[in-house]
Design an enzyme around this catalytic site. Sequence first.
Site, PDB file in Angstrom:
ATOM      1  N   ASN A 162      -0.188  -5.712  -5.072  1.00  9.71           N
ATOM      2  CA  ASN A 162       1.144  -5.698  -5.682  1.00  9.71           C
ATOM      3  C   ASN A 162       1.138  -5.463  -7.193  1.00  9.71           C
ATOM      4  O   ASN A 162       1.769  -6.204  -7.950  1.00  9.71           O
ATOM      5  CB  ASN A 162       1.922  -6.965  -5.324  1.00  9.71           C
ATOM      6  CG  ASN A 162       2.386  -6.941  -3.887  1.00  9.71           C
ATOM      7  OD1 ASN A 162       1.686  -7.440  -2.999  1.00  9.71           O
ATOM      8  ND2 ASN A 162       3.519  -6.323  -3.625  1.00  9.71           N
ATOM      9  N   HIS A 222       5.858   1.380   4.415  1.00 13.40           N
ATOM     10  CA  HIS A 222       6.099   0.007   3.983  1.00 13.40           C
ATOM     11  C   HIS A 222       7.271  -0.540   4.781  1.00 13.40           C
ATOM     12  O   HIS A 222       8.279   0.143   4.967  1.00 13.40           O
ATOM     13  CB  HIS A 222       6.463  -0.006   2.492  1.00 13.40           C
ATOM     14  CG  HIS A 222       6.909  -1.351   2.002  1.00 13.40           C
ATOM     15  ND1 HIS A 222       8.146  -1.574   1.439  1.00 13.40           N
ATOM     16  CD2 HIS A 222       6.274  -2.549   2.001  1.00 13.40           C
ATOM     17  CE1 HIS A 222       8.242  -2.856   1.097  1.00 13.40           C
ATOM     18  NE2 HIS A 222       7.131  -3.469   1.424  1.00 13.40           N
ATOM     19  N   ALA A 223       7.133  -1.777   5.268  1.00 14.92           N
ATOM     20  CA  ALA A 223       8.251  -2.402   5.982  1.00 14.92           C
ATOM     21  C   ALA A 223       8.270  -3.883   5.631  1.00 14.92           C
ATOM     22  O   ALA A 223       7.667  -4.302   4.647  1.00 14.92           O
ATOM     23  CB  ALA A 223       8.117  -2.179   7.476  1.00 14.92           C
ATOM     24  N   GLY A 224       8.944  -4.672   6.425  1.00 20.65           N
ATOM     25  CA  GLY A 224       9.066  -6.092   6.120  1.00 20.65           C
ATOM     26  C   GLY A 224      10.406  -6.358   5.460  1.00 20.65           C
ATOM     27  O   GLY A 224      11.420  -5.807   5.878  1.00 20.65           O
ATOM     28  N   GLU A 233       5.601   1.659  -1.948  1.00 20.22           N
ATOM     29  CA  GLU A 233       6.796   0.828  -1.755  1.00 20.22           C
ATOM     30  C   GLU A 233       7.659   0.756  -3.013  1.00 20.22           C
ATOM     31  O   GLU A 233       8.846   0.474  -2.929  1.00 20.22           O
ATOM     32  CB  GLU A 233       6.427  -0.576  -1.238  1.00 20.22           C
ATOM     33  CG  GLU A 233       5.716  -1.474  -2.226  1.00 20.22           C
ATOM     34  CD  GLU A 233       5.336  -2.827  -1.624  1.00 20.22           C
ATOM     35  OE1 GLU A 233       4.488  -2.858  -0.729  1.00 20.22           O
ATOM     36  OE2 GLU A 233       5.898  -3.843  -2.046  1.00 20.22           O
ATOM     37  N   ASP A 290      -3.603  -6.004  -0.384  1.00 18.76           N
ATOM     38  CA  ASP A 290      -2.435  -5.600  -1.175  1.00 18.76           C
ATOM     39  C   ASP A 290      -2.407  -6.392  -2.473  1.00 18.76           C
ATOM     40  O   ASP A 290      -2.354  -7.625  -2.454  1.00 18.76           O
ATOM     41  CB  ASP A 290      -1.165  -5.891  -0.350  1.00 18.76           C
ATOM     42  CG  ASP A 290       0.097  -5.349  -0.993  1.00 18.76           C
ATOM     43  OD1 ASP A 290       0.028  -4.862  -2.140  1.00 18.76           O
ATOM     44  OD2 ASP A 290       1.164  -5.403  -0.339  1.00 18.76           O
ATOM     45  N   GLU A 346       3.696  -0.836   8.919  1.00 24.81           N
ATOM     46  CA  GLU A 346       3.717  -2.278   8.616  1.00 24.81           C
ATOM     47  C   GLU A 346       4.746  -3.005   9.493  1.00 24.81           C
ATOM     48  O   GLU A 346       5.791  -2.466   9.830  1.00 24.81           O
ATOM     49  CB  GLU A 346       4.074  -2.494   7.136  1.00 24.81           C
ATOM     50  CG  GLU A 346       4.063  -3.964   6.739  1.00 24.81           C
ATOM     51  CD  GLU A 346       4.169  -4.186   5.239  1.00 24.81           C
ATOM     52  OE1 GLU A 346       4.583  -3.265   4.511  1.00 24.81           O
ATOM     53  OE2 GLU A 346       3.847  -5.320   4.806  1.00 24.81           O
ATOM     54  N   ASP A 369       9.198   4.265   1.957  1.00 25.71           N
ATOM     55  CA  ASP A 369      10.069   3.091   2.083  1.00 25.71           C
ATOM     56  C   ASP A 369      11.480   3.599   2.355  1.00 25.71           C
ATOM     57  O   ASP A 369      11.987   4.446   1.615  1.00 25.71           O
ATOM     58  CB  ASP A 369      10.020   2.285   0.784  1.00 25.71           C
ATOM     59  CG  ASP A 369      10.859   1.026   0.878  1.00 25.71           C
ATOM     60  OD1 ASP A 369      10.278  -0.060   0.903  1.00 25.71           O
ATOM     61  OD2 ASP A 369      12.103   1.130   0.926  1.00 25.71           O
ATOM     62  N   ALA A 395       5.766 -13.972  -0.508  1.00 26.68           N
ATOM     63  CA  ALA A 395       5.225 -14.152  -1.856  1.00 26.68           C
ATOM     64  C   ALA A 395       3.902 -13.417  -1.975  1.00 26.68           C
ATOM     65  O   ALA A 395       3.002 -13.632  -1.180  1.00 26.68           O
ATOM     66  CB  ALA A 395       5.049 -15.632  -2.153  1.00 26.68           C
ATOM     67  N   ASP A 396       3.817 -12.556  -2.991  1.00 29.32           N
ATOM     68  CA  ASP A 396       2.553 -11.888  -3.227  1.00 29.32           C
ATOM     69  C   ASP A 396       1.946 -12.414  -4.506  1.00 29.32           C
ATOM     70  O   ASP A 396       1.116 -11.788  -5.124  1.00 29.32           O
ATOM     71  CB  ASP A 396       2.725 -10.367  -3.251  1.00 29.32           C
ATOM     72  CG  ASP A 396       3.805  -9.927  -4.215  1.00 29.32           C
ATOM     73  OD1 ASP A 396       3.792 -10.380  -5.364  1.00 29.32           O
ATOM     74  OD2 ASP A 396       4.659  -9.115  -3.813  1.00 29.32           O
ATOM     75  N   GLU A 431      -3.806  -1.732  -1.581  1.00 32.55           N
ATOM     76  CA  GLU A 431      -2.441  -1.248  -1.794  1.00 32.55           C
ATOM     77  C   GLU A 431      -1.962  -1.640  -3.190  1.00 32.55           C
ATOM     78  O   GLU A 431      -2.251  -2.749  -3.662  1.00 32.55           O
ATOM     79  CB  GLU A 431      -1.582  -1.919  -0.711  1.00 32.55           C
ATOM     80  CG  GLU A 431      -0.124  -1.614  -0.751  1.00 32.55           C
ATOM     81  CD  GLU A 431       0.548  -2.193   0.507  1.00 32.55           C
ATOM     82  OE1 GLU A 431      -0.080  -2.200   1.593  1.00 32.55           O
ATOM     83  OE2 GLU A 431       1.687  -2.658   0.389  1.00 32.55           O
ATOM     84  N   LYS A 469      -2.959  -7.505   7.163  1.00 28.67           N
ATOM     85  CA  LYS A 469      -2.960  -7.273   5.703  1.00 28.67           C
ATOM     86  C   LYS A 469      -2.959  -8.601   4.973  1.00 28.67           C
ATOM     87  O   LYS A 469      -2.229  -9.523   5.340  1.00 28.67           O
ATOM     88  CB  LYS A 469      -1.759  -6.436   5.295  1.00 28.67           C
ATOM     89  CG  LYS A 469      -1.841  -5.980   3.838  1.00 28.67           C
ATOM     90  CD  LYS A 469      -0.926  -4.802   3.554  1.00 28.67           C
ATOM     91  CE  LYS A 469       0.487  -5.229   3.205  1.00 28.67           C
ATOM     92  NZ  LYS A 469       1.381  -4.075   3.053  1.00 28.67           N
ATOM     93  N   TYR A 491      14.523 -12.628   0.250  1.00 28.53           N
ATOM     94  CA  TYR A 491      14.776 -11.310   0.826  1.00 28.53           C
ATOM     95  C   TYR A 491      16.291 -11.078   0.946  1.00 28.53           C
ATOM     96  O   TYR A 491      17.005 -11.876   1.554  1.00 28.53           O
ATOM     97  CB  TYR A 491      14.107 -11.194   2.193  1.00 28.53           C
ATOM     98  CG  TYR A 491      12.607 -10.953   2.131  1.00 28.53           C
ATOM     99  CD1 TYR A 491      11.956 -10.651   0.932  1.00 28.53           C
ATOM    100  CD2 TYR A 491      11.836 -11.005   3.291  1.00 28.53           C
ATOM    101  CE1 TYR A 491      10.592 -10.401   0.899  1.00 28.53           C
ATOM    102  CE2 TYR A 491      10.471 -10.760   3.263  1.00 28.53           C
ATOM    103  CZ  TYR A 491       9.850 -10.457   2.059  1.00 28.53           C
ATOM    104  OH  TYR A 491       8.502 -10.199   2.035  1.00 28.53           O
ATOM    105  N   LYS A 541      -2.859 -10.517   1.065  1.00 26.48           N
ATOM    106  CA  LYS A 541      -2.482 -10.364  -0.337  1.00 26.48           C
ATOM    107  C   LYS A 541      -3.634 -10.812  -1.220  1.00 26.48           C
ATOM    108  O   LYS A 541      -4.231 -11.866  -0.958  1.00 26.48           O
ATOM    109  CB  LYS A 541      -1.254 -11.226  -0.631  1.00 26.48           C
ATOM    110  CG  LYS A 541      -0.039 -10.786   0.130  1.00 26.48           C
ATOM    111  CD  LYS A 541       0.584  -9.610  -0.558  1.00 26.48           C
ATOM    112  CE  LYS A 541       1.602  -8.926   0.311  1.00 26.48           C
ATOM    113  NZ  LYS A 541       2.214  -7.791  -0.342  1.00 26.48           N
TER     114      LYS A 541
HETATM  115  C1  LIG Z   1       7.804  -9.027  -2.507  1.00 29.77           C
HETATM  116  C2  LIG Z   1       7.465  -8.414  -1.178  1.00 29.77           C
HETATM  117  O1  LIG Z   1       7.390  -9.396  -0.193  1.00 29.77           O
HETATM  118  C3  LIG Z   1       6.148  -7.637  -1.230  1.00 29.77           C
HETATM  119  O2  LIG Z   1       5.120  -8.548  -1.439  1.00 29.77           O
HETATM  120  C4  LIG Z   1       5.938  -6.849   0.056  1.00 29.77           C
HETATM  121  O3  LIG Z   1       6.860  -5.816   0.120  1.00 29.77           O
HETATM  122  C5  LIG Z   1       4.540  -6.300   0.172  1.00 29.77           C
HETATM  123  O4  LIG Z   1       4.139  -5.585  -0.930  1.00 29.77           O
HETATM  124  C6  LIG Z   1       4.244  -5.540   1.442  1.00 29.77           C
HETATM  125  O5  LIG Z   1       3.503  -4.586   1.380  1.00 29.77           O
HETATM  126  O6  LIG Z   1       4.723  -5.949   2.488  1.00 29.77           O
HETATM  127 MG   LIG Z   2       2.825  -4.018  -0.470  1.00 28.62          MG
END
Ligand SMILES: C[C@H](O)[C@@H](O)[C@@H](O)[C@H](O)C(=O)O
Ligand SMILES: [Mg+2]
Length: 479
Positions: free
Chosen positions: A288, A391-393, A341, A286, A422, A364, A25-26, A312, A256, A70, A258
């Site tokens: 967002n 960008h990853a995750g 991203e 970040d 990331e 990305d 969650a951002d 970011e 990082k 996700y 948020k």
């Molecule tokens: C909705 C997502 O989790 C984003 O918050 C995420 O990609 C984020 O911007 C990031 O940089 O990891």
């Molecule tokens: Mg981001």
Amino acid sequence: MVRGRISRLSVRDVRFPTSLGGHGADAMVSADAMVSADAMVSADAMVSADAMVSADAMVSADAMHTDPDYSAAYVVIETDAEDGIKGCGITFTLGKGTEVVVCAVNALAHHVLNKDLKDIVGDFRGFYRQLTSDGQLRWIGPEKGVVHLATAAVLNAVWDLWAKQEGKPVWKLLVDMDPRMLVSCIDFRYITDVLTEEDALEILQKGQIGKKEREKQMLAQGYPAYTTSCAWLGYSDDTLKQLCAQALKDGWTRFKVKVGADLQDDMRRCQIIRDMIGPEKTLMMDANQRWDVPEAVEWMSKLAKFKPLWIEEPTSPDDILGHATISKALVPLGIGIATGEQCHNRVIFKQLLQAKALQFLQIDSCRLGSVNENLSVLLMAKKFEIPVCPHAGGVGLCELVQHLIIFDYISVSASLENRVCEYVDHLHEHFKYPVMIQRASYMPPKDPGYSTEMKEESVKKHQYPDGEVWKKLLPAQEN
Ligand SMILES: C[C@H](O)[C@@H](O)[C@@H](O)[C@H](O)C(=O)O
Ligand SMILES: [Mg+2]
């Protein structure tokens, strides 16, 4: 040697209920709506009707991504070769809308079916162009949005298949590839004003020097990473502290956080993190896409005292000149701009570079048109001497993008200065070849392919809406 004709393409809607734990969650989640940290251990542990939080309860007026589940459109392609090798590809989504991407993949499928893999990779530029320039489908793009996410999923599957057939991980397939062949995978349309085929070839040929040493170095030390796992806006201060302490113990040196929902709250959280990590370790922020341009400058001027390396996505990902304005104001304060991203395609990256609108470029693996389009962006970044920090995750993004950044170091940038990839510690257990992190670095994957293959039991369980996980959750959601 590549072999076989594509005989089948399937695509599934796979979702993980990560929103239940505030992961990813951002945007701020109201305290009442938050699920306790105890429920956060693993996606499976979270699946109980009691733990379900209604999405509406969480959405505040200026929300960004309050409740991401996700998810992925998961593509599998098969060939008629009798080796049983399948190509798996994903694109990343946040839950709702994955069904739309699935539709778009199906709409593209006829371009892939009945093609010989040899013909696809033999003229990869042509194949890329065919997918992205379908005379009718391009109207709902072109090269952006849902149709481009679908293109990424399909092409990621093709790269996985190709690398598996060659018996190499994608990064190694790229590193070993002749520069001319690499260039033949790229569509240079719309970018020749900054990068021609000849420029690309020259960069790649220069990249051959010292390649062997850099490959050895990667295999021994890995590619440096930073963690986003500690400081989602959905986490309480206690969770933040606990995760930060653990990350420090695990050897992380770059973090990082948020920001952007509430300035006072940001000040408090940044102070907590700085106090915990000390003045020397690296902090990124970040937002967002939360701010308008003047607001971004004002807000970040107040957060400058926490010494962030970058901010970011300070504003709309489409606002190239807005990013340039923010960059001009913040660089003198020692803060760089990072974005990418949600950058549609190579054309937007080109303009961000031309406008000096970013200091860190975030590719990305699932938003751009797979390896093909990312190659062109890596080469443009090299030309402009802007570091790429992917960008990853999400789900699977770490698995994929590690291949691109390891290739970037070995064959393109030849530098680790100001470069970091990331890392987010979620959902790796669902992949057959999960990422391996050692000493806060990505260790180069050794298994053939693009690390995109998911465990079949995970896919079955999380398929939406019929998988076991969603069958349990959905009745609760409907109340
Ligand atoms: C909705 C997502 O989790 C984003 O918050 C995420 O990609 C984020 O911007 C990031 O940089 O990891
Ligand atoms: Mg981001």
